[in-house]
Scaffold this active site. Structure first.
Site, PDB file in Angstrom:
ATOM      1  N   LYS A   1      -1.885  -3.887   3.367  1.00 16.24           N
ATOM      2  CA  LYS A   1      -1.721  -3.790   1.919  1.00 16.24           C
ATOM      3  C   LYS A   1      -2.155  -2.442   1.360  1.00 16.24           C
ATOM      4  O   LYS A   1      -1.410  -1.797   0.647  1.00 16.24           O
ATOM      5  CB  LYS A   1      -2.522  -4.912   1.255  1.00 16.24           C
ATOM      6  CG  LYS A   1      -2.395  -4.950  -0.275  1.00 16.24           C
ATOM      7  CD  LYS A   1      -1.004  -5.337  -0.707  1.00 16.24           C
ATOM      8  CE  LYS A   1      -0.890  -5.551  -2.191  1.00 16.24           C
ATOM      9  NZ  LYS A   1       0.499  -5.765  -2.608  1.00 16.24           N
TER      10      LYS A   1
ATOM     11  N   ASN B   1     -13.733   1.230   8.418  1.00 20.57           N
ATOM     12  CA  ASN B   1     -12.376   1.513   7.951  1.00 20.57           C
ATOM     13  C   ASN B   1     -12.218   3.016   7.856  1.00 20.57           C
ATOM     14  O   ASN B   1     -13.148   3.715   7.458  1.00 20.57           O
ATOM     15  CB  ASN B   1     -12.125   0.917   6.561  1.00 20.57           C
ATOM     16  CG  ASN B   1     -12.172  -0.596   6.556  1.00 20.57           C
ATOM     17  OD1 ASN B   1     -12.171  -1.220   7.601  1.00 20.57           O
ATOM     18  ND2 ASN B   1     -12.206  -1.171   5.375  1.00 20.57           N
ATOM     19  N   GLY B   2     -11.030   3.505   8.141  1.00 19.36           N
ATOM     20  CA  GLY B   2     -10.793   4.941   8.045  1.00 19.36           C
ATOM     21  C   GLY B   2     -10.474   5.533   9.403  1.00 19.36           C
ATOM     22  O   GLY B   2     -10.250   4.822  10.392  1.00 19.36           O
TER      23      GLY B   2
ATOM     24  N   ARG C   1      -5.296  -6.913   4.588  1.00 24.78           N
ATOM     25  CA  ARG C   1      -5.598  -5.495   4.794  1.00 24.78           C
ATOM     26  C   ARG C   1      -5.484  -5.087   6.263  1.00 24.78           C
ATOM     27  O   ARG C   1      -5.580  -3.905   6.605  1.00 24.78           O
ATOM     28  CB  ARG C   1      -7.003  -5.178   4.286  1.00 24.78           C
ATOM     29  CG  ARG C   1      -7.191  -5.370   2.796  1.00 24.78           C
ATOM     30  CD  ARG C   1      -8.608  -5.042   2.379  1.00 24.78           C
ATOM     31  NE  ARG C   1      -8.889  -3.629   2.511  1.00 24.78           N
ATOM     32  CZ  ARG C   1      -8.784  -2.749   1.530  1.00 24.78           C
ATOM     33  NH1 ARG C   1      -8.394  -3.136   0.334  1.00 24.78           N
ATOM     34  NH2 ARG C   1      -9.068  -1.474   1.716  1.00 24.78           N
TER      35      ARG C   1
ATOM     36  N   HIS D   1      30.321  11.342   0.321  1.00 26.44           N
ATOM     37  CA  HIS D   1      29.759  12.498   1.032  1.00 26.44           C
ATOM     38  C   HIS D   1      29.062  12.091   2.324  1.00 26.44           C
ATOM     39  O   HIS D   1      28.138  12.765   2.775  1.00 26.44           O
ATOM     40  CB  HIS D   1      28.798  13.258   0.114  1.00 26.44           C
ATOM     41  CG  HIS D   1      29.454  13.758  -1.131  1.00 26.44           C
ATOM     42  ND1 HIS D   1      30.288  14.856  -1.144  1.00 26.44           N
ATOM     43  CD2 HIS D   1      29.446  13.276  -2.396  1.00 26.44           C
ATOM     44  CE1 HIS D   1      30.739  15.051  -2.382  1.00 26.44           C
ATOM     45  NE2 HIS D   1      30.245  14.102  -3.156  1.00 26.44           N
TER      46      HIS D   1
ATOM     47  N   GLU E   1      13.902   0.625  -4.087  1.00 26.21           N
ATOM     48  CA  GLU E   1      12.839  -0.364  -3.994  1.00 26.21           C
ATOM     49  C   GLU E   1      13.346  -1.663  -3.358  1.00 26.21           C
ATOM     50  O   GLU E   1      12.657  -2.267  -2.526  1.00 26.21           O
ATOM     51  CB  GLU E   1      12.255  -0.642  -5.386  1.00 26.21           C
ATOM     52  CG  GLU E   1      11.252  -1.772  -5.451  1.00 26.21           C
ATOM     53  CD  GLU E   1      10.037  -1.589  -4.571  1.00 26.21           C
ATOM     54  OE1 GLU E   1       9.315  -2.577  -4.358  1.00 26.21           O
ATOM     55  OE2 GLU E   1       9.796  -0.460  -4.068  1.00 26.21           O
TER      56      GLU E   1
ATOM     57  N   TRP F   1      -6.542  -3.229  11.344  1.00 25.05           N
ATOM     58  CA  TRP F   1      -5.189  -2.685  11.415  1.00 25.05           C
ATOM     59  C   TRP F   1      -5.290  -1.488  12.347  1.00 25.05           C
ATOM     60  O   TRP F   1      -5.925  -0.490  12.030  1.00 25.05           O
ATOM     61  CB  TRP F   1      -4.697  -2.269  10.035  1.00 25.05           C
ATOM     62  CG  TRP F   1      -3.265  -1.810   9.997  1.00 25.05           C
ATOM     63  CD1 TRP F   1      -2.158  -2.587   9.866  1.00 25.05           C
ATOM     64  CD2 TRP F   1      -2.786  -0.464  10.081  1.00 25.05           C
ATOM     65  NE1 TRP F   1      -1.029  -1.813   9.866  1.00 25.05           N
ATOM     66  CE2 TRP F   1      -1.377  -0.504   9.994  1.00 25.05           C
ATOM     67  CE3 TRP F   1      -3.412   0.774  10.222  1.00 25.05           C
ATOM     68  CZ2 TRP F   1      -0.584   0.634  10.047  1.00 25.05           C
ATOM     69  CZ3 TRP F   1      -2.625   1.922  10.271  1.00 25.05           C
ATOM     70  CH2 TRP F   1      -1.227   1.836  10.185  1.00 25.05           C
TER      71      TRP F   1
ATOM     72  N   LYS G   1      11.955  -3.434   0.041  1.00 26.87           N
ATOM     73  CA  LYS G   1      11.508  -4.824   0.096  1.00 26.87           C
ATOM     74  C   LYS G   1      12.166  -5.565   1.256  1.00 26.87           C
ATOM     75  O   LYS G   1      11.528  -6.316   1.987  1.00 26.87           O
ATOM     76  CB  LYS G   1      11.823  -5.553  -1.214  1.00 26.87           C
ATOM     77  CG  LYS G   1      10.873  -5.280  -2.335  1.00 26.87           C
ATOM     78  CD  LYS G   1       9.493  -5.828  -2.051  1.00 26.87           C
ATOM     79  CE  LYS G   1       8.423  -4.961  -2.695  1.00 26.87           C
ATOM     80  NZ  LYS G   1       8.213  -3.679  -2.074  1.00 26.87           N
TER      81      LYS G   1
ATOM     82  N   GLU H   1      10.818  -4.318   4.661  1.00 25.99           N
ATOM     83  CA  GLU H   1       9.411  -4.674   4.848  1.00 25.99           C
ATOM     84  C   GLU H   1       9.239  -6.116   5.291  1.00 25.99           C
ATOM     85  O   GLU H   1       8.459  -6.414   6.193  1.00 25.99           O
ATOM     86  CB  GLU H   1       8.632  -4.483   3.535  1.00 25.99           C
ATOM     87  CG  GLU H   1       8.258  -3.067   3.182  1.00 25.99           C
ATOM     88  CD  GLU H   1       7.490  -3.013   1.876  1.00 25.99           C
ATOM     89  OE1 GLU H   1       6.456  -2.330   1.830  1.00 25.99           O
ATOM     90  OE2 GLU H   1       7.916  -3.662   0.897  1.00 25.99           O
TER      91      GLU H   1
ATOM     92  N   CYS I   1      -8.236  -1.514   6.975  1.00 31.45           N
ATOM     93  CA  CYS I   1      -8.822  -2.732   7.511  1.00 31.45           C
ATOM     94  C   CYS I   1      -9.688  -3.421   6.462  1.00 31.45           C
ATOM     95  O   CYS I   1      -9.839  -2.948   5.343  1.00 31.45           O
ATOM     96  CB  CYS I   1      -9.663  -2.395   8.737  1.00 31.45           C
ATOM     97  SG  CYS I   1      -8.829  -1.296   9.906  1.00 31.45           S
TER      98      CYS I   1
END
Length: 604
Positions: free
Chosen positions: A599, A100-101, A27, A504, A481, A74, A485, A488, A2
Site C-alpha cells: 500500500k 522498514n526501509g 503494507r 500513430h 487510472e 514486503w 486499476k 493491479e 513493510c
C-alpha cells in the site's frame, strides 16, 4: 513498505502483536515474524514465510510475555523465506530488530562485518543493524542504536529489543513512518495508526532523525545525536471500526461503496455560496500570493500521479494557470529548473510516499513553495509542506486505491475553483462548479447501483489477455487510472493511450482478442471520440465504452450521469473501478493484496 508493531505494558503481548500485524498486512505480506520478552528477559522469536495466518499457526501455546515487536514484510533484499523474515537477531541472539526501509550501504557494511568474523544467516540488509547494535560498546541501548545508525546510509523505521536492557523498546525514524501510541500504563509503536486505534487514539508521530524510548509508563523522544525533542500527542481522527470490512467481502468493495460519503466529507464546510468559491484554510496562500503564481507543477506516483493529471487539467480550465503533472520518482533525478513563480503540489495518499517526500525536501532546499494534498493527518509530507489540504477519504486498506483517488480529484477541483475565483473565473461559473460538486455524491450512488450490470460485463471481458484504454484530454487520465486499476488487481496487461494517437501506432494492436475500453464524455470532443471507435470497429476490435449515452459503435456501453464537463472525469472512473474489481473476482485474484504490491511505498 513493510509493517511494524510493538507493545510494552502488562498485557500478554503475542495476541496484541498478531492483531496489529493483521491490520498492517496490506503494507507487506510475504513473510512475518514476532519476538517477545517477559520476566526472564530472554528473547523468543517465531518467523514464517507467507501471510500473518502462517505465523499465527506457528506460535506455540506457551508463548507469553509483556514486551514485543513484530513485522510483516514486503521483500526488498532477499526472497520471501523464514530466514529472511524479520525480526533479525545478532549472533548471540541478544538484539532483535524489525525494520522498514532500505540500507543503501548494506553490502559495504556486510563486507566489513564479515571480515571481522560475523556470520550472516539472511540475505537482508536489516541483519546488518542487529550486528552493529550488538557490537557497539556504548553503555545504553539508546546510544548503541544511535551509534549503529551513524554508520548507516538509507531509510529506516525501526524498533529494537535488547536482552540486556529489559523493559524498553527503542525506535528510530528516517524516511519511513514510526508512530507511538500512548496508552494507560502501556505503550505501542507501529508504522501505521491502523495497528493502534483499537487500543489508543493518542499518538505521537516521529520526524526524520528522531528516536524514542518506550517504557510501560513513559516515553521520551530525542534526536539521533541525543538532544531531547518535544512530543505532543494528537488524537487520531478515525476509530477502529473504520478499518473493518463493514459487511463487505473485501476492503476494495467496501471502499468503492464509501465514495459518495467520502466525497460529501471532503466538500463539507468548504463551500462559500456567497462568493461562489471554497475555503481551503490550510493552503497558507493569501489572495495576493495566489495571483502571483505563474505555473503549477503537480508531483505524485501511481494513482496520485493520475489524480494530479486530472487536477492539472482542472487548474488550467478553471484558474487559467499553466499546470502539468509529473511522476515524483522522475522529477528529482532530472535536475529540474525550480522557478520561484511556480507553485509545487505534492500528492500522496499516505503522506509518506518516499519519492514524493524526497522531491518535496529537494524543492524546499531550493526555496520553492510546496503544497501537500494528502489523506493522512500529521504525515511527513503534511509536515514538510508550506500548506495544503487533506482529502478526508478516511482509512483506505485495500492496496489498490479507489476512494482516495476520487477524493483527491475532488480536492483538486476545490483548489482549482479557489484559484480561479481569486483570478478571473466568473461568479456564474463558480456557482456552476459548486452545483456540480454538490451533485457528485448522489451521482456516485447512482453509478454504484449499476454494479450487477458491470459485474456481467467484467465476466464477459475477463478472458482477455490484454486491454487497451483510450480517452482524449479530460478522458485520458481517466483511461490511465482505469488501466492501472485493471492491471493491479486482475493481472491482465493493460495500457492507456490518447485516443488521438491511435493512428500513430496502437492501431496495430487492434484485433478481436484485444478489447478497448473507451472514455467517451458528451463534450466538444464527442464526435472525434466516436471517430476513434469507428477506426477500432473497422478492424474488428471489441469496444466497451464509458459514456453519457449509448454508443452505437461500442459492443457495450456503461452509461454514467452527466455533470459539468470539468467534473465528468470524477464520475467516469468509478464504474471502471467496479469493472476491475469484478474482473479480478472472476479470475480468483487476491483482491485486497495483489501480488508484488504494497500500500504505502516508503522505499525508493
Amino acid at each position: 513498505m513493510c509493517g511494524i508493531v510493538g507493545y510494552i505494558g502488562k498485557r500478554d503481548v503475542a495476541p496484541l502483536l498478531l492483531e496489529g500485524l493483521q491490520r498492517l498486512e496490506y503494507r507487506g505480506y510475504d513473510s512475518a515474524g514476532v519476538v517477545i520478552t517477559g520476566k526472564s528477559s530472554e528473547l523468543r522469536t517465531v518467523k514464517a514465510k507467507g501471510r500473518v495466518r502462517e505465523l499465527e499457526s506457528r506460535i506455540p501455546k506457551r508463548f507469553s510475555g509483556t514486551t514485543g515487536i513484530a513485522h510483516t514484510r514486503w521483500a526488498t533484499h532477499g526472497a520471501p523465506s523464514d530466514i529472511n523474515a524479520h525480526p533479525h537477531l545478532d549472533a548471540d541472539e541478544k538484539v532483535a530488530v524489525v525494520h522498514n526501509g532500505i540500507i543503501d550501504n548494506a553490502s559495504e557494511l556486510r563486507a566489513r562485518l564479515s571480515a571481522e568474523g560475523i556470520v550472516f544467516v539472511s540475505e537482508t540488509d536489516t541483519e546488518v543493524l542487529a550486528h552493529l547494535i550488538a557490537r557497539s560498546a556504548a553503555e545504553t541501548l539508546e546510544k548503541k542504536v544511535s551509534e549503529a545508525l551513524r554508520s548507516v546510509e538509507g531509510t529506516y523505521g525501526l524498533a529494537v529489543l535488547h536482552q540486556d536492557f529489559p523493559g524498553r523498546i527503542v525506535v528510530a525514524r528516517n524516511g519511513s513512518p514510526v508512530v507511538l501510541g500512548i496508552g494507560e500504563k502501556e505503550m505501542f509503536v507501529a508504522s501505521d495508526v491502523a495497528a493502534l486505534v483499537a487500543h489508543t487514539r493518542q499518538v505521537v508521530t516521529l520526524g526524520d532523525g528522531e528516536m524514542a524510548t518506550l517504557k510501560a509508563d513513559d516515553f521520551r523522544t530525542y534526536t539521533t545525536e541525543g538532544s531531547q525533542t518535544t512530543a505532543t500527542p494528537t488524537t487520531v481522527e478515525w476509530e477502529a471500526e473504520s478499518y473493518d470490512m463493514g459487511g463487505h467481502d473485501t476492503y476494495m468493495h467496501k471502499e468503492i461503496f464509501e465514495q459518495a460519503e467520502a466525497v460529501d466529507r471532503v466538500l463539507r464546510g468548504r463551500i462559500d455560496d456567497r462568493f461562489a468559491t471554497v475555503h481551503l484554510g490550510g493552503l497558507n496562500l493569501d489572495a495576493r500570493e495566489a495571483r502571483s503564481v505563474r505555473r503549477i507543477k503537480i508531483l505524485g506516483c501511481g494513482t496520485s500521479y493520475h489524480a494530479g493529471q486530472i487536477g492539472a487539467g482542472l487548474i488550467e480550465e478553471l484558474a487559467r494557470i499553466p499546470a502539468d503533472a509529473e511522476p515524483a520518482s522522475e522529477f528529482r533525478y532530472r535536475n529540474p529548473v525550480v522557478d520561484p513563480d511556480t507553485l509545487y503540489v505534492a500528492v500522496s495518499q499516505s503522506g509518506e510516499t518516499y519519492d514524493v517526500l524526497a522531491a518535496v525536501q529537494e524543492l524546499k532546499r531550493k526555496g520553492a513553495r510546496v503544497l501537500g494534498v494528502v489523506n493522512v493527518v500529521g504525515s511527513a509530507i503534511a509536515r514538510e509542506a508550506d500548506g495544503g489540504t487533506y482529502v478526508h477519504a478516511g482509512p483506505e486498506v485495500c492496496v489498490v486505491s479507489t476512494k482516495c483517488f476520487t477524493n483527491t480529484v475532488v480536492a483538486f477541483a476545490l483548489l482549482a475553483l479557489h484559484l480561479g475565483r481569486v483570478r478571473d473565473l466568473s461568479v456564474t461559473d463558480g456557482k456552476r462548479i459548486i452545483e456540480g460538486l454538490r451533485r457528485l455524491p448522489a451521482q456516485i450512488e447512482e453509478i454504484l447501483k449499476t454494479e450487477p450490470e458491470i459485474k456481467q460485463l467484467a465476466k464477459a471481458y475477463a478472458d482477455a489477455r490484454s486491454m487497451l484504454f483510450i480517452g482524449r484530454v479530460r478522458g485520458y487520465p481517466v483511461a490511465r487510472e482505469a488501466s492501472l486499476k485493471l492491471k493491479e488487481v486482475s493481472y491482465i496487461h493493460a495500457e492507456a493511450y490518447p485516443a488521438s494517437e491511435l493512428k500513430h501506432g496502437p492501431l496495430a494492436l487492434i484485433d478481436p482478442s484485444m478489447p478497448t475500453v473507451a472514455i467517451v464524455p458528451d463534450d466538444d470532443l464527442l464526435e472525434k471520440n466516436r471517430a476513434a471507435l469507428e477506426e477500432i470497429k473497422a478492424r474488428s476490435g471489441r469496444i466497451l465504452a464509458v459514456a453519457h449515452q449509448e454508443q452505437e459503435k461500442a459492443d457495450h456501453t456503461i452509461v454514467v450521469p452527466k455533470n459539468e464537463a470539468e467534473l465528468d472525469p470524477i464520475l467516469m472512473g468509478i464504474p471502471l473501478q467496479l469493472f476491475a474489481y469484478h474482473t479480478a473476482l472472476a479470475l480468483g485474484r487476491d483482491i485486497d493484496k495483489p501480488r508484488n504490491l504494497a500500500k504505502s511505498v516508503t522505499v525508493e
